[in-house]
Write an enzyme that holds these catalytic residues in place. Structure first.
Site, PDB file in Angstrom:
ATOM      1  N   TYR A 213      -2.073  -0.926  10.378  1.00  0.00           N
ATOM      2  CA  TYR A 213      -2.357  -0.978   9.013  1.00  0.00           C
ATOM      3  C   TYR A 213      -0.721  -0.497   8.239  1.00  0.00           C
ATOM      4  O   TYR A 213      -0.227  -1.001   7.592  1.00  0.00           O
ATOM      5  CB  TYR A 213      -3.203  -0.237   8.467  1.00  0.00           C
ATOM      6  CG  TYR A 213      -3.376  -0.449   6.916  1.00  0.00           C
ATOM      7  CD1 TYR A 213      -4.007  -1.689   6.547  1.00  0.00           C
ATOM      8  CD2 TYR A 213      -2.979   0.533   5.948  1.00  0.00           C
ATOM      9  CE1 TYR A 213      -4.206  -2.172   5.280  1.00  0.00           C
ATOM     10  CE2 TYR A 213      -3.459   0.257   4.667  1.00  0.00           C
ATOM     11  CZ  TYR A 213      -3.829  -1.043   4.448  1.00  0.00           C
ATOM     12  OH  TYR A 213      -3.998  -1.409   2.935  1.00  0.00           O
TER      13      TYR A 213
ATOM     14  N   SER B 280       0.842  -1.149  -0.040  1.00  0.00           N
ATOM     15  CA  SER B 280       0.146  -0.084  -0.220  1.00  0.00           C
ATOM     16  C   SER B 280       0.926   1.082   0.013  1.00  0.00           C
ATOM     17  O   SER B 280       2.108   1.195   0.344  1.00  0.00           O
ATOM     18  CB  SER B 280      -0.821  -0.002   1.287  1.00  0.00           C
ATOM     19  OG  SER B 280      -1.639   1.345   1.412  1.00  0.00           O
TER      20      SER B 280
END
Length: 265
Positions: A153, A140
């Site tokens: 995350y 990501s």
């Protein structure tokens, strides 16, 4: 990008980016193994691709036995694993590091890091025996920059990039390539959930504010990420390994935003 005669395994393949990748492999001629916890959506996707061209395997990627199960299912059904999209991931909760729930942190790290590791651990030996293969891990832009309110995350996606680099160096001499894709804001359930966490009464405002800060002024689509994954798995990327391909509409070229203004994948 011709995948005729190839076998592709996609974790988190029932929805979002994984679904788009699975469909892309199928259109390219590959046999596809869809791996997910969502049995209904996964089975439906395999049926959509077609009998003899796809199977669904229910699995929890944090469990070694389940990972070994989907690897064996691929080999039993199609005899090889040529392409592996190591994609399954979760977003966790939105909260400052000083207030972050330990159990949620553990859950995010289990899926996003251990799940990726276990996928590499059990797919790479198959590719080593074959003397060929291409892996794409889903990281990501959160693996490249920090985002306030998403400690688990962000940490997990930085770890995915680290795993990608290590594996690429180890198996490159054996004819296997390992890369990562780094999506920015993509129109998926995950990003919608983050917007609802940030502003339960008006998630649309979060999305509008974030899109306005992206140079291309819009969210990406799962298909746009899938195109990059397919490229990295194809022979067109035969000299690409250990790389991180950003698919974010220019997000990481813009000024840093907090989670109340912006979101990762």
């Amino acid at each position: 990008m011709d995948f005729s005669g190839k076998v592709a395994v996609v974790t988190g393949g029932a929805n979002g980016i994984g679904r788009a990748v699975a469909l892309g492999f199928a259109r390219g001629g590959a046999k596809v193994v869809v791996v997910d916890r969502d049995a209904e959506a996964g089975a439906a996707l395999a049926a959509e691709i077609g009998r003899g061209r796809a199977i669904f395997c229910a699995a929890d990627v944090t469990r070694a036995a389940d990972v070994q199960g989907y690897v064996q299912a691929a080999l039993d059904a199609f005899g090889a694993i040529d392409c592996f999209h190591n994609n399954a991931g979760i977003e966790g909760r939105i909260a400052p590091t000083a207030e972050y729930d330990e159990a949620v942190f553990d859950a995010v790290m289990a899926v996003n890091v251990k799940g990726v590791f276990l996928g590499l651990r059990h797919v790479l030996p198959v590719m080593i025996r074959q003397g060929r293969g291409a892996v794409v891990n889903t990281a990501s832009i959160a693996g490249l920059v920090g985002t306030a309110g998403m400690p688990a995350y962000v940490a997990s996606k930085h770890a995915v990039i680290g795993l990608t680099k290590v594996a690429a160096g180890e198996v490159g001499p054996l004819g296997i390539r390992v890369n990562a894709v780094c999506p920015g804001p993509i129109a998926t359930r995950m990003v919608q959930d983050i917007a609802r966490q940030v502003s339960p009464n008006n998630p649309e405002s979060v999305e509008e504010r974030y899109a306005a800060a992206i140079p291309l002024r819009r969210y990406g689509t799962p298909e746009e990420v899938a195109n990059v994954v397919l490229f990295l798995c194809s022979d067109l990327a035969s000299n690409v390994t250990g790389a991180q391909y950003v698919v974010d509409g220019g997000r990481t070229s813009a000024p840093a935003l907090g989670v109340s203004q912006g979101m990762g994948r």
